[in-house]
Design an enzyme around this catalytic site. Structure first.
Site, PDB file in Angstrom:
ATOM      1  N   THR A 112      10.667   0.667 -20.493  1.00  0.00           N
ATOM      2  CA  THR A 112      11.523  -0.092 -21.581  1.00  0.00           C
ATOM      3  C   THR A 112      12.050   1.118 -22.371  1.00  0.00           C
ATOM      4  O   THR A 112      11.563   2.259 -22.392  1.00  0.00           O
ATOM      5  CB  THR A 112      10.437  -0.813 -22.515  1.00  0.00           C
ATOM      6  OG1 THR A 112       9.604   0.313 -23.086  1.00  0.00           O
ATOM      7  CG2 THR A 112       9.815  -1.876 -22.027  1.00  0.00           C
TER       8      THR A 112
ATOM      9  N   GLU B  24       9.200  -6.487 -20.876  1.00  0.00           N
ATOM     10  CA  GLU B  24       8.064  -6.991 -20.743  1.00  0.00           C
ATOM     11  C   GLU B  24       7.700  -8.342 -19.868  1.00  0.00           C
ATOM     12  O   GLU B  24       6.878  -8.670 -19.693  1.00  0.00           O
ATOM     13  CB  GLU B  24       7.175  -6.897 -21.841  1.00  0.00           C
ATOM     14  CG  GLU B  24       7.099  -5.517 -22.308  1.00  0.00           C
ATOM     15  CD  GLU B  24       8.270  -4.884 -23.190  1.00  0.00           C
ATOM     16  OE1 GLU B  24       9.246  -5.517 -23.022  1.00  0.00           O
ATOM     17  OE2 GLU B  24       7.937  -3.890 -23.916  1.00  0.00           O
TER      18      GLU B  24
ATOM     19  N   LYS C 158      11.917  -6.733 -46.051  1.00  0.00           N
ATOM     20  CA  LYS C 158      10.689  -7.605 -46.710  1.00  0.00           C
ATOM     21  C   LYS C 158      11.031  -7.299 -48.541  1.00  0.00           C
ATOM     22  O   LYS C 158      10.508  -6.127 -48.715  1.00  0.00           O
ATOM     23  CB  LYS C 158       9.381  -7.053 -46.175  1.00  0.00           C
ATOM     24  CG  LYS C 158       8.928  -7.589 -44.998  1.00  0.00           C
ATOM     25  CD  LYS C 158       7.799  -7.069 -44.299  1.00  0.00           C
ATOM     26  CE  LYS C 158       7.731  -7.515 -42.933  1.00  0.00           C
ATOM     27  NZ  LYS C 158       7.251  -6.684 -41.964  1.00  0.00           N
TER      28      LYS C 158
ATOM     29  N   TRP D 114      11.114 -12.544 -46.472  1.00  0.00           N
ATOM     30  CA  TRP D 114      11.770 -12.106 -45.280  1.00  0.00           C
ATOM     31  C   TRP D 114      13.207 -12.249 -45.469  1.00  0.00           C
ATOM     32  O   TRP D 114      13.655 -13.363 -45.434  1.00  0.00           O
ATOM     33  CB  TRP D 114      11.194 -12.406 -44.185  1.00  0.00           C
ATOM     34  CG  TRP D 114       9.764 -11.839 -43.946  1.00  0.00           C
ATOM     35  CD1 TRP D 114       8.880 -11.227 -44.693  1.00  0.00           C
ATOM     36  CD2 TRP D 114       9.038 -11.752 -42.625  1.00  0.00           C
ATOM     37  NE1 TRP D 114       7.639 -10.947 -44.086  1.00  0.00           N
ATOM     38  CE2 TRP D 114       7.799 -11.135 -42.722  1.00  0.00           C
ATOM     39  CE3 TRP D 114       9.396 -12.403 -41.203  1.00  0.00           C
ATOM     40  CZ2 TRP D 114       7.042 -11.054 -41.578  1.00  0.00           C
ATOM     41  CZ3 TRP D 114       8.323 -12.310 -40.137  1.00  0.00           C
ATOM     42  CH2 TRP D 114       7.196 -11.616 -40.424  1.00  0.00           C
TER      43      TRP D 114
HETATM   44  P1  AMP Z   1      14.979  -4.834 -23.411  1.00  0.00           P
HETATM   45  O1  AMP Z   1      13.441  -4.731 -22.941  1.00  0.00           O
HETATM   46  O2  AMP Z   1      15.480  -3.572 -23.372  1.00  0.00           O
HETATM   47  O3  AMP Z   1      15.647  -5.583 -22.588  1.00  0.00           O
HETATM   48  O4  AMP Z   1      14.985  -5.423 -24.675  1.00  0.00           O
HETATM   49  C1  AMP Z   1      14.457  -6.631 -25.071  1.00  0.00           C
HETATM   50  C2  AMP Z   1      14.990  -6.982 -26.546  1.00  0.00           C
HETATM   51  O5  AMP Z   1      16.158  -7.169 -26.536  1.00  0.00           O
HETATM   52  C3  AMP Z   1      14.177  -8.312 -27.084  1.00  0.00           C
HETATM   53  O6  AMP Z   1      12.988  -8.055 -27.343  1.00  0.00           O
HETATM   54  C4  AMP Z   1      15.236  -8.469 -28.025  1.00  0.00           C
HETATM   55  O7  AMP Z   1      15.179  -7.949 -29.279  1.00  0.00           O
HETATM   56  C5  AMP Z   1      16.647  -8.300 -27.530  1.00  0.00           C
HETATM   57  N1  AMP Z   1      17.296  -9.329 -26.947  1.00  0.00           N
HETATM   58  C6  AMP Z   1      17.283  -9.688 -25.494  1.00  0.00           C
HETATM   59  N2  AMP Z   1      18.297 -10.668 -25.474  1.00  0.00           N
HETATM   60  C7  AMP Z   1      18.560 -11.219 -26.739  1.00  0.00           C
HETATM   61  C8  AMP Z   1      19.609 -12.190 -26.895  1.00  0.00           C
HETATM   62  N3  AMP Z   1      19.961 -12.973 -26.213  1.00  0.00           N
HETATM   63  N4  AMP Z   1      19.801 -12.225 -28.468  1.00  0.00           N
HETATM   64  C9  AMP Z   1      19.134 -11.202 -29.359  1.00  0.00           C
HETATM   65  N5  AMP Z   1      18.358 -10.302 -28.779  1.00  0.00           N
HETATM   66  C10 AMP Z   1      18.113 -10.135 -27.610  1.00  0.00           C
END
Ligand code: AMP
Length: 545
Positions: A189, A334, A443, A448
């Site tokens: 990640t 994940e 916060k 929130w």
């Molecule tokens: P990654 O593991 O780098 O793909 O990042 C995952 C994170 O990207 C998620 O936990 C979200 O915070 C963000 N994310 C993925 N898809 C979306 C979406 N459609 N809208 C808003 N945030 C997103």
């Protein structure tokens, strides 16, 4: 009593043999580094993946060994996607946009034995080679002999040519019948804090994820589709498209490193692409290009967006101006990655355009096989009323239970849920909407405030190109929102005019306490705004803390 059905392990190699046997002539089109178009087929990919399995064995790669890739979307990378897991090794895709120190850390943490590298990353390999010499035995350039770059590697690390190795290998390899829980692929990640963490997928999780995203209310790929994954193959298995496409027998169009609006437009029309997947930034680039040139999309029916929130403009403009429907999904490394997808239910049949837009901006409903819930700060489940927002937790067979190298189950809570780190609402129809990352939520006086909601309103101002809202320490309220904005080229931002946008749209106590205008915002390697950097910089902006 057990059922009496055949036990066939769910294996990645079986997806490829299916595609080769039933859709053997279907095309895999790649734009090469040099910009030329290369054509192959599922049958040929399967043949070469088996030769690659022999090559890997010849390089000393055995079961569970990690095989790293630093490569764009192309047919050779696709061969590794299948060849490495197919023979029992692990395909470890690495994001080349990360800092070289992070890349070296990832290679060492994963213990990669071999690296498969596009020639455009030769300089990067030269930089990190001394730091990875303990693990990596060979660097294989994904190219033909005549395009081999000059590169000096440390003693004990060989420089090899992919096409030469594959050409010389026997094609008689037979895919072994592995246990379906065998590790297949590894992806780190791109966390905005701390060191990257590895997520280790299995054959079973990958195949189940492939079935799930091929359902009609998700991507629903078909044999007549020609799919363009703009999302890189170094980012969470290109959202599973290379596997889902083989299951459906769909054609793949792989764009290489050519991801600008003009290149994508040309490729989409020339290769008769029907569906394309990528992050909003890519689609905003394509939209700007189409508008500037008067270009049309001849064959594209669906653009799927995910990875970060979908700007309203994408949903509106592609539908109204180009007749393309924009579909919104959510997920994370994940989760293999797809977790939710936005397709309507019968309850949405009579929505007017504003209602459809409002619905389309939600991240969607959970895929069958997964489950989700939202909880408050004490872990109590919150109602699905579309208003209450809390920490989003998920579970299911394609969700990780531990990061690579950590103890089994260590990423889960006591009930087996994985905390996504996202904050969300869920409406009565089960449509989830992200309101924030948990560490980004502000916060204020125990309540929130969603930074994303405030950012969306700021970017709807015509002078604002990009916006971020972060918490600043406040003497009375603990935290208050500070809005940081970047002007569009040639425009100046009037802070009062931007703040006026909030009137009537959010509660008065949500309105940011200050506006800061910057020339640019810091971004992560995957294009997300680096809130941590902004938080550190503006924590004391309101004079407290
Ligand atoms: P990654 O593991 O780098 O793909 O990042 C995952 C994170 O990207 C998620 O936990 C979200 O915070 C963000 N994310 C993925 N898809 C979306 C979406 N459609 N809208 C808003 N945030 C997103």
């Amino acid at each position: 009593m057990l059922g009496q059905m055949q036990h066939q392990p769910l294996l990645i190699s079986s997806l490829l043999t299916h595609a080769a046997r039933h859709h053997g002539g279907t095309e895999i089109v790649s734009k090469t580094e040099e910009g030329a178009i290369h054509r192959t087929t599922w049958a040929e990919v399967e043949h070469r993946a088996r030769k690659l399995a022999r090559v890997l064995a010849g390089l000393g790669v055995g079961p569970s060994d990690r095989v790293g890739t630093l490569a764009w979307n192309g047919y050779r990378h696709l061969e590794i996607y299948y060849g490495a897991p197919g023979m029992g090794a692990i395909c470890h895709t690495i994001n080349p946009r990360l800092h070289p120190d992070d890349i070296a850390y990832i290679v060492n943490h994963a213990g990669d034995r071999v690296l498969f590298v596009d020639p455009s990353f030769t300089g990067l390999i030269g930089t990190i080679a001394p730091a990875i010499r303990d693990h990596v035995r060979a660097v294989v350039m994904l190219t033909a002999p005549e395009h081999m770059p000059a590169l000096t590697l440390p003693p004990g690390m060989r420089l090899l040519c992919y096409d030469e190795l594959v050409a010389a290998a026997d094609g008689d390899f037979a895919w072994p019948k592995l246990e379906e829980e065998t590790a297949s692929s590894l992806c780190y990640t791109s966390g905005t804090t701390g060191r990257p963490k590895g997520v280790l997928y299995s054959h079973r999780s990958t195949v189940l994820h492939g079935y799930a995203i091929n359902m009609t209310d998700v991507l629903g790929l078909r044999a007549i589709d020609r799919v363009l994954p703009v999302v890189p193959m170094f980012h969470v298995n290109a959202w599973g498209i290379p596997y889902a496409a083989a299951m459906a027998g769909a054609a793949l169009v792989l764009p290489g490193r050519h991801l600008d609006g003009a290149s994508l437009h040309g490729l989409m029309n020339a290769e008769r692409v029907t569906i394309a997947t990528g992050v909003p930034t890519v689609w905003m680039g394509l939209l700007a290009h189409l508008r500037a040139t008067g270009g049309r999309l001849d064959t594209v029916k669906v653009i799927m967006t995910g990875g970060s929130a979908c700007p309203p403009l994408l949903l509106e403009a592609f539908g109204a101006e180009f007749g393309v429907s924009v579909e919104h999904g959510w997920g994370m490394t994940e989760m293999s990655p797809v977790g939710t997808y936005n397709k309507p239910k019968p309850a949405h049949a009579g929505l007017d355009p504003a209602g459809r837009l409002r619905l389309g901006l939600k991240q969607g409903r959970i895929l069958c096989g997964l489950d989700m819930k939202i909880v408050d700060g004490d872990g109590r489940e919150l109602p699905w009323d579309g208003k209450a927002f809390g920490d989003l937790k998920v579970r299911g067979p394609w969700v990780t239970e531990a990061y690579f190298g950590d103890a089994p189950g260590s990423a889960l809570d006591a009930e087996g849920w994985f905390a996504t780190g996202d904050v969300a609402t869920i409406d009565p129809e089960g449509f989830m909407e992200i309101t924030d990352r948990s560490k980004d939520v502000i916060k204020s006086g125990g309540e929130w405030i969603s930074s994303i909601a405030l950012e969306n309103i700021a970017v709807s101002h015509p002078d604002v190109a990009e916006a971020a809202v972060v918490a600043a320490t406040h003497a009375k309220w603990d935290e208050r929102p500070v809005l940081i904005v970047v002007p569009r080229p040639g425009r100046a931002i009037d802070p009062a005019a931007v703040l006026a946008m909030y009137q009537g749209k959010v509660a008065n106590w949500w309105v940011p306490d200050a506006v800061v205008v910057l020339d640019e915002l810091p971004h992560t390697a995957t294009g997300k705004i680096q809130k941590t950097v902004l938080r550190d910089r503006f924590r004391g902006h309101l004079g407290a803390g």
